[in-house]
Motif scaffolding. Structure first.
Motif, mmCIF file in Angstrom:
data_model
loop_
_atom_site.group_PDB
_atom_site.id
_atom_site.type_symbol
_atom_site.label_atom_id
_atom_site.label_comp_id
_atom_site.label_asym_id
_atom_site.label_seq_id
_atom_site.Cartn_x
_atom_site.Cartn_y
_atom_site.Cartn_z
ATOM 1 N N LEU A 1 38.315 36.895 37.446
ATOM 2 C CA LEU A 1 39.232 38.105 37.171
ATOM 3 C C LEU A 1 38.878 39.051 38.308
ATOM 4 O O LEU A 1 39.523 39.795 39.129
ATOM 5 C CB LEU A 1 38.621 38.805 35.838
ATOM 6 C CG LEU A 1 39.121 38.182 34.628
ATOM 7 C CD1 LEU A 1 38.567 38.715 33.422
ATOM 8 C CD2 LEU A 1 40.640 38.254 34.497
ATOM 9 N N LEU A 2 37.398 39.201 38.742
ATOM 10 C CA LEU A 2 37.265 40.018 39.713
ATOM 11 C C LEU A 2 37.653 39.862 41.128
ATOM 12 O O LEU A 2 37.914 40.449 42.036
ATOM 13 C CB LEU A 2 35.530 40.374 39.656
ATOM 14 C CG LEU A 2 34.989 40.916 38.712
ATOM 15 C CD1 LEU A 2 33.572 41.033 38.662
ATOM 16 C CD2 LEU A 2 35.736 42.278 38.151
ATOM 17 N N ALA A 3 37.953 38.551 41.234
ATOM 18 C CA ALA A 3 38.513 37.828 42.614
ATOM 19 C C ALA A 3 39.914 37.971 42.712
ATOM 20 O O ALA A 3 40.339 37.581 43.805
ATOM 21 C CB ALA A 3 37.795 36.354 42.661
ATOM 22 N N MET A 4 40.719 38.523 41.638
ATOM 23 C CA MET A 4 42.096 38.631 41.738
ATOM 24 C C MET A 4 42.553 39.598 42.798
ATOM 25 O O MET A 4 41.830 40.511 43.106
ATOM 26 C CB MET A 4 42.610 39.013 40.439
ATOM 27 C CG MET A 4 42.697 37.793 39.519
ATOM 28 S SD MET A 4 43.539 38.364 37.797
ATOM 29 C CE MET A 4 42.717 39.604 37.292
ATOM 30 N N ARG A 5 43.792 39.348 43.179
ATOM 31 C CA ARG A 5 44.294 40.528 44.178
ATOM 32 C C ARG A 5 44.830 41.734 43.310
ATOM 33 O O ARG A 5 46.000 41.706 42.935
ATOM 34 C CB ARG A 5 45.486 39.703 44.792
ATOM 35 C CG ARG A 5 45.099 38.823 45.922
ATOM 36 C CD ARG A 5 46.211 38.519 46.915
ATOM 37 N NE ARG A 5 47.433 37.943 45.998
ATOM 38 C CZ ARG A 5 48.773 37.883 46.673
ATOM 39 N NH1 ARG A 5 48.901 38.375 47.997
ATOM 40 N NH2 ARG A 5 49.645 37.317 46.003
#
Length: 499
Positions: A73-77
């Motif tokens: 989730l935190l790596a999403m754009r």
């Protein structure tokens, strides 16, 4: 007496035609997909709408999957200052608290661990604990509810939030795909194909109709205003809290949208026992929803307001054609058997017409599924071909080309050449009903010394027959008023490992 038989034959013929309704309805849904462009759902694709979003993850003993889900989730754009992940720990007894402490330390202020010391009440109660927390202040402009095991594609969230730029939209759901990949087995491939038809196709068609049956429990995005309008809480009285939320959103006058370009990978059960437990909960929840909204069905748009289409005839037909599938299968088989035993000359044309109709629908659905999601179809093409069951597929082929296959079967001794009653023909005419207990038997054998028989039995009876048998079990549980329990399926983290 003859007049009575004519009436019974006429009733039997009508029932046989009704047996084709679920497949025909499914085909009509597929045909509606081409009209999605006229709903203008994606006309502002290049315009970003990035509200401050809280992500709620209910978790009970989810240590194997939480790290991958949260980090994904935190790596999403999506802007990091507009995203917060809140994990509601429902009194987990595994390493979940340790995992969450590590994640919270690694991402201070962006990952929040809420611990419920007295848990065990189920997913809806756990979510309500989280909703109370995130709606307490005015930071969140949107709330994403997901499951602990799902992994979002990097652009999934902004594809979902863009729809909330329209104030008429209250909630958005994504395309959840079976995510085990090469680590999966025959059962996960069946599920992968099922999700093309039940989500990628059916929900696109529902976009066209302007009414969505269910926000996927693993990926449902709500505007803050929508959550507050429906009471700020998730329903706890049914096993289908996501469907109740979907209905209440639309009854309150806001639209629900399915975005097929926002994709999410989820871990699905890899054995029949786990699948049965999951689908029994879903099926029983749908039975409860059907009863709860009895004043909506087939009542038109004015049933409980003028801003929804839940009462439309076609939506009701879609809902009930799925819900009563096992009833139709049994009645259809009984009618065919009655006609075969009392008037064989009338039975064969009806049987032929029914199965040819099923074949046409089956081929159209299979072909269009390959077009909608070619990647998933390539992985599950074999399961798609025998989705109705190997025996049903054989009946489809033989019935479609009787001039070729019937003489061969007669010469082999499998069928009588004089048209007399024959056990094989009795089984063929009754197969629609017989397939359900055989699929149920496959489930029963799971976990026994004969578990090796479960896969071939399921292949013979059909995955759809297993789902129909599960519906029957849900009816029985509801009639017996069995205590509701939210049984979660075991997660292993194979989605993240297989990416």
């Amino acid at each position: 007496m003859q007049h009575l038989m004519e009436i019974l034959h006429a009733i039997a013929e009508v029932i046989v035609f009704l047996g084709a309704v679920p497949l025909v309805t499914a085909v009509v849904q597929f045909l509606l997909i081409g009209f999605q462009r006229f709903r203008h759902l994606y006309e502002d694709q290049d315009t970003l709408h990035l509200p401050r979003t809280d992500v709620l993850i209910p978790a009970w003993n989810e240590a194997p999957v939480l790290t991958a889900s949260v980090e994904g989730l935190l790596a999403m754009r999506y802007p990091s200052d507009r995203l917060r992940v809140v994990v509601i720990d429902d009194a987990s007894t595994d390493e979940t608290p340790d995992v969450m402490r590590e994640l919270a330390d690694r991402h201070p202020g962006q990952v929040v661990h809420l611990r419920r010391e007295n848990g065990g009440q189920g997913k809806a109660h756990t979510l309500n604990h989280g909703l109370e927390h995130v709606l307490r202040d005015d930071w969140a402009e949107a709330v994403l509810i997901m499951d602990a095991d799902v992994v979002f594609d990097e652009d999934a969230l902004w594809r979902m939030t863009r729809h909330l730029a329209n104030p008429e939209v209250g909630a958005v759901t994504a395309y959840i795909k079976e995510g085990s990949g090469k680590q999966g087995n025959y059962l996960t491939r069946y599920i992968a194909y099922e999700y093309i038809t039940a989500q990628a196709a059916a929900r696109r068609a529902q976009n066209v109709m302007g009414v969505v049956a269910c926000l996927a429990g693993g990926a449902q995005l709500h505007s803050r205003a929508n959550l507050e309008d429906i009471g700020g809480r998730i329903d706890t009285t049914t096993l289908a809290e996501d469907t109740v939320t979907t209905f209440e959103t639309q009854l309150a006058g806001r639209r629900v949208v399915f975005d097929g370009f926002a994709t999410v990978l989820a871990e699905e059960p890899g054995d029949l026992a786990g699948l049965w437990k999951q689908r029994l909960r879903w099926a029983r929840g749908n039975v409860q929803v059907t009863r709860r909204y009895k004043d909506v069905w087939f009542r038109g748009r004015t049933a409980r307001g003028d801003h929804h289409r839940l009462g439309s005839f076609f939506f009701g037909l879609i809902w009930f054609s799925l819900l009563i599938t096992p009833v139709l299968l049994v009645l259809c088989s009984a009618s065919l058997l009655f006609l075969y035993l009392t008037d064989p000359d009338r039975a064969w044309p009806l049987f032929h017409l029914l199965w040819v109709t099923n074949l046409i629908c089956y081929l159209l659905i299979t072909f269009m599924s390959a077009v909608i999601d070619p990647g998933t179809f390539r992985r599950s093409w074999f399961e798609a071909l025998i989705y109705p069951g190997a025996i049903a597929t054989a009946i489809l082929v033989v019935t479609a080309l009787p001039g070729i296959f019937m003489p061969l079967l007669e010469r082999s001794g499998l069928l009588p050449e004089d048209g007399s009653i024959h056990p094989v023909m009795l089984a063929v005419y009754a197969w629609l009903a017989l397939s359900m207990p055989i699929a149920w038997l496959a489930k029963l054998l799971t976990g026994t010394r004969l578990r090796w028989l479960a896969p071939p039995l399921l292949h013979l009876a059909g995955y759809g027959s297993l789902l129909a048998a599960c519906l029957v079990a849900s009816f029985v549980q509801e009639l017996r008023n069995k205590q509701m329990t939210w049984d979660k399926t075991e997660k292993t983290g194979k989605v993240a490992a297989g990416r």
